[in-house]
Design a protein around this motif. Structure first.
Motif, PDB file in Angstrom:
ATOM      1  N   GLN A  46      82.765 -15.929  62.413  1.00 47.91           N
ATOM      2  CA  GLN A  46      81.935 -15.311  61.515  1.00 47.91           C
ATOM      3  C   GLN A  46      80.580 -14.807  62.187  1.00 47.91           C
ATOM      4  O   GLN A  46      80.034 -13.860  61.749  1.00 47.91           O
ATOM      5  N   ALA A  47      80.140 -15.701  63.253  1.00 52.90           N
ATOM      6  CA  ALA A  47      79.091 -15.297  63.856  1.00 52.90           C
ATOM      7  C   ALA A  47      79.245 -13.734  64.732  1.00 52.90           C
ATOM      8  O   ALA A  47      78.294 -12.902  64.648  1.00 52.90           O
ATOM      9  N   TYR A  48      80.359 -13.710  65.263  1.00 55.02           N
ATOM     10  CA  TYR A  48      80.881 -12.340  65.909  1.00 55.02           C
ATOM     11  C   TYR A  48      80.634 -11.062  64.962  1.00 55.02           C
ATOM     12  O   TYR A  48      80.067  -9.984  65.168  1.00 55.02           O
ATOM     13  N   LEU A  49      81.244 -11.540  63.686  1.00 63.59           N
ATOM     14  CA  LEU A  49      81.262 -10.460  62.658  1.00 63.59           C
ATOM     15  C   LEU A  49      79.663 -10.078  62.258  1.00 63.59           C
ATOM     16  O   LEU A  49      79.396  -8.965  62.272  1.00 63.59           O
ATOM     17  N   LEU A  50      78.987 -11.046  61.894  1.00 64.08           N
ATOM     18  CA  LEU A  50      77.585 -11.020  61.801  1.00 64.08           C
ATOM     19  C   LEU A  50      76.822  -9.961  62.949  1.00 64.08           C
ATOM     20  O   LEU A  50      76.326  -9.179  62.702  1.00 64.08           O
ATOM     21  N   ALA A  51      76.962 -10.465  64.119  1.00 62.95           N
ATOM     22  CA  ALA A  51      76.453  -9.705  65.184  1.00 62.95           C
ATOM     23  C   ALA A  51      76.904  -8.224  65.371  1.00 62.95           C
ATOM     24  O   ALA A  51      76.143  -7.409  65.435  1.00 62.95           O
ATOM     25  N   ALA A  52      78.174  -8.018  65.109  1.00 61.41           N
ATOM     26  CA  ALA A  52      78.708  -6.569  64.920  1.00 61.41           C
ATOM     27  C   ALA A  52      78.049  -5.857  63.790  1.00 61.41           C
ATOM     28  O   ALA A  52      77.415  -4.684  63.730  1.00 61.41           O
ATOM     29  N   GLN A  53      77.613  -6.602  62.567  1.00 59.57           N
ATOM     30  CA  GLN A  53      77.162  -6.089  61.389  1.00 59.57           C
ATOM     31  C   GLN A  53      75.679  -5.713  61.844  1.00 59.57           C
ATOM     32  O   GLN A  53      75.294  -4.674  61.402  1.00 59.57           O
ATOM     33  N   VAL A  54      74.904  -6.468  62.436  1.00 63.96           N
ATOM     34  CA  VAL A  54      73.666  -6.354  62.988  1.00 63.96           C
ATOM     35  C   VAL A  54      73.471  -5.151  63.763  1.00 63.96           C
ATOM     36  O   VAL A  54      72.707  -4.190  63.558  1.00 63.96           O
ATOM     37  N   LEU A  55      74.428  -4.837  64.993  1.00 62.98           N
ATOM     38  CA  LEU A  55      74.566  -3.765  65.756  1.00 62.98           C
ATOM     39  C   LEU A  55      74.642  -2.626  64.849  1.00 62.98           C
ATOM     40  O   LEU A  55      74.232  -1.364  65.110  1.00 62.98           O
ATOM     41  N   LEU A  56      75.615  -2.545  64.026  1.00 66.25           N
ATOM     42  CA  LEU A  56      75.950  -1.570  63.031  1.00 66.25           C
ATOM     43  C   LEU A  56      74.570  -0.990  62.254  1.00 66.25           C
ATOM     44  O   LEU A  56      74.281   0.186  61.962  1.00 66.25           O
ATOM     45  N   THR A  57      73.880  -2.067  61.748  1.00 63.14           N
ATOM     46  CA  THR A  57      72.709  -1.709  60.839  1.00 63.14           C
ATOM     47  C   THR A  57      71.572  -0.983  61.834  1.00 63.14           C
ATOM     48  O   THR A  57      70.989   0.201  61.412  1.00 63.14           O
ATOM     49  N   LEU A  58      71.548  -1.556  63.057  1.00 63.75           N
ATOM     50  CA  LEU A  58      70.594  -0.835  64.165  1.00 63.75           C
ATOM     51  C   LEU A  58      70.949   0.828  64.168  1.00 63.75           C
ATOM     52  O   LEU A  58      70.428   1.594  64.376  1.00 63.75           O
ATOM     53  N   ALA A  59      72.484   0.768  64.464  1.00 60.36           N
ATOM     54  CA  ALA A  59      72.901   2.263  64.689  1.00 60.36           C
ATOM     55  C   ALA A  59      72.774   3.106  63.577  1.00 60.36           C
ATOM     56  O   ALA A  59      72.409   4.203  63.574  1.00 60.36           O
ATOM     57  N   ARG A  72      76.584 -21.057  56.214  1.00 60.73           N
ATOM     58  CA  ARG A  72      76.164 -20.539  54.981  1.00 60.73           C
ATOM     59  C   ARG A  72      74.845 -19.584  55.404  1.00 60.73           C
ATOM     60  O   ARG A  72      74.782 -18.607  54.760  1.00 60.73           O
ATOM     61  N   SER A  73      74.088 -20.134  56.268  1.00 62.23           N
ATOM     62  CA  SER A  73      72.840 -19.059  56.566  1.00 62.23           C
ATOM     63  C   SER A  73      73.151 -17.914  57.231  1.00 62.23           C
ATOM     64  O   SER A  73      72.921 -16.752  56.717  1.00 62.23           O
ATOM     65  N   LEU A  74      74.528 -17.698  57.728  1.00 61.85           N
ATOM     66  CA  LEU A  74      74.971 -16.420  58.726  1.00 61.85           C
ATOM     67  C   LEU A  74      75.534 -15.698  57.663  1.00 61.85           C
ATOM     68  O   LEU A  74      75.424 -14.400  57.290  1.00 61.85           O
ATOM     69  N   ASP A  75      75.974 -16.418  56.425  1.00 63.02           N
ATOM     70  CA  ASP A  75      76.897 -15.711  55.339  1.00 63.02           C
ATOM     71  C   ASP A  75      75.566 -15.135  54.558  1.00 63.02           C
ATOM     72  O   ASP A  75      75.736 -13.901  53.976  1.00 63.02           O
ATOM     73  N   GLN A  76      74.395 -15.675  54.182  1.00 65.41           N
ATOM     74  CA  GLN A  76      73.249 -15.179  53.547  1.00 65.41           C
ATOM     75  C   GLN A  76      72.815 -13.784  54.337  1.00 65.41           C
ATOM     76  O   GLN A  76      72.618 -12.919  53.358  1.00 65.41           O
ATOM     77  N   LEU A  77      72.580 -14.065  55.484  1.00 58.13           N
ATOM     78  CA  LEU A  77      72.130 -12.742  56.219  1.00 58.13           C
ATOM     79  C   LEU A  77      73.106 -11.697  56.230  1.00 58.13           C
ATOM     80  O   LEU A  77      72.770 -10.457  55.895  1.00 58.13           O
ATOM     81  N   SER A  78      74.420 -11.961  56.285  1.00 57.34           N
ATOM     82  CA  SER A  78      75.541 -10.863  56.292  1.00 57.34           C
ATOM     83  C   SER A  78      75.547 -10.328  54.913  1.00 57.34           C
ATOM     84  O   SER A  78      75.797  -8.948  54.814  1.00 57.34           O
ATOM     85  N   THR A  79      75.275 -11.191  53.805  1.00 56.83           N
ATOM     86  CA  THR A  79      75.124 -10.352  52.432  1.00 56.83           C
ATOM     87  C   THR A  79      74.160  -9.354  52.396  1.00 56.83           C
ATOM     88  O   THR A  79      74.315  -8.328  51.716  1.00 56.83           O
ATOM     89  N   GLY A  80      72.948  -9.761  52.853  1.00 54.97           N
ATOM     90  CA  GLY A  80      71.927  -8.900  52.867  1.00 54.97           C
ATOM     91  C   GLY A  80      72.151  -7.589  53.609  1.00 54.97           C
ATOM     92  O   GLY A  80      71.903  -6.648  53.076  1.00 54.97           O
ATOM     93  N   LEU A  81      72.966  -7.716  55.005  1.00 57.47           N
ATOM     94  CA  LEU A  81      73.504  -6.304  55.593  1.00 57.47           C
ATOM     95  C   LEU A  81      74.336  -5.756  54.945  1.00 57.47           C
ATOM     96  O   LEU A  81      74.308  -4.425  54.931  1.00 57.47           O
TER      97      LEU A  81
END
Length: 147
Positions: A122-135, A18-27
């Protein structure tokens, strides 16, 4: 009793999704804002637009896995106290079309391994999303004016 505690621990781990999902929703929302900002600017940077689109796509995929992880968390918590109801669970899942008949009767170790694999996805997708945000931030045209 030990197996019941393992199922409770797995359920607790899965609830962290759920925490991962909330961070991903923000991203994902940030990706939407970046994409809209690109469309509203005088000059559109195609790379930022593409990266924003991928942030949104990864967010939607992560949302799917988050739903699956949350469902498994509820099931593990429900059956942690009464593993004798496993055949009832399998029958209910089959009736709803959520599980094939050949997967019924699997041991809980296999089910636990599969559920934790969903959490890792789920965590891998969030990590990819974080990297894309930085990009997106680094590729943004306004970055040179920030300093």
């Amino acid at each position: 009793m030990r197996a019941d505690m393992e199922l409770q621990v797995v359920a607790s781990l899965l609830r962290r999704g759920r925490s991962l999902d909330q961070l991903s929703t923000g991203l994902t929302l940030l990706g939407i804002l970046f994409g809209l900002a690109q469309l509203l600017m005088a000059t559109v940077t195609p790379i930022c637009l593409i990266l924003s689109l991928w942030m949104i796509i990864l967010g939607l995929l992560q949302k799917y896995w988050a739903l699956r992880v949350a469902f498994d968390a509820d099931l593990f918590a429900l059956l942690a106290g009464n593993k004798d109801r496993t055949p009832d669970l399998d029958l209910a899942l089959q009736t709803l079309g959520l599980q094939s008949a050949k997967r019924a009767g699997r041991p809980w170790t296999e089910r636990r391994r599969g559920a934790l694999k969903l959490l890792r996805k789920q965590a891998y997708l969030l990590a990819a999303q974080v990297l894309l945000t930085l990009a997106v931030i680094l590729a943004s045209p306004w970055l040179p004016f920030a300093g």
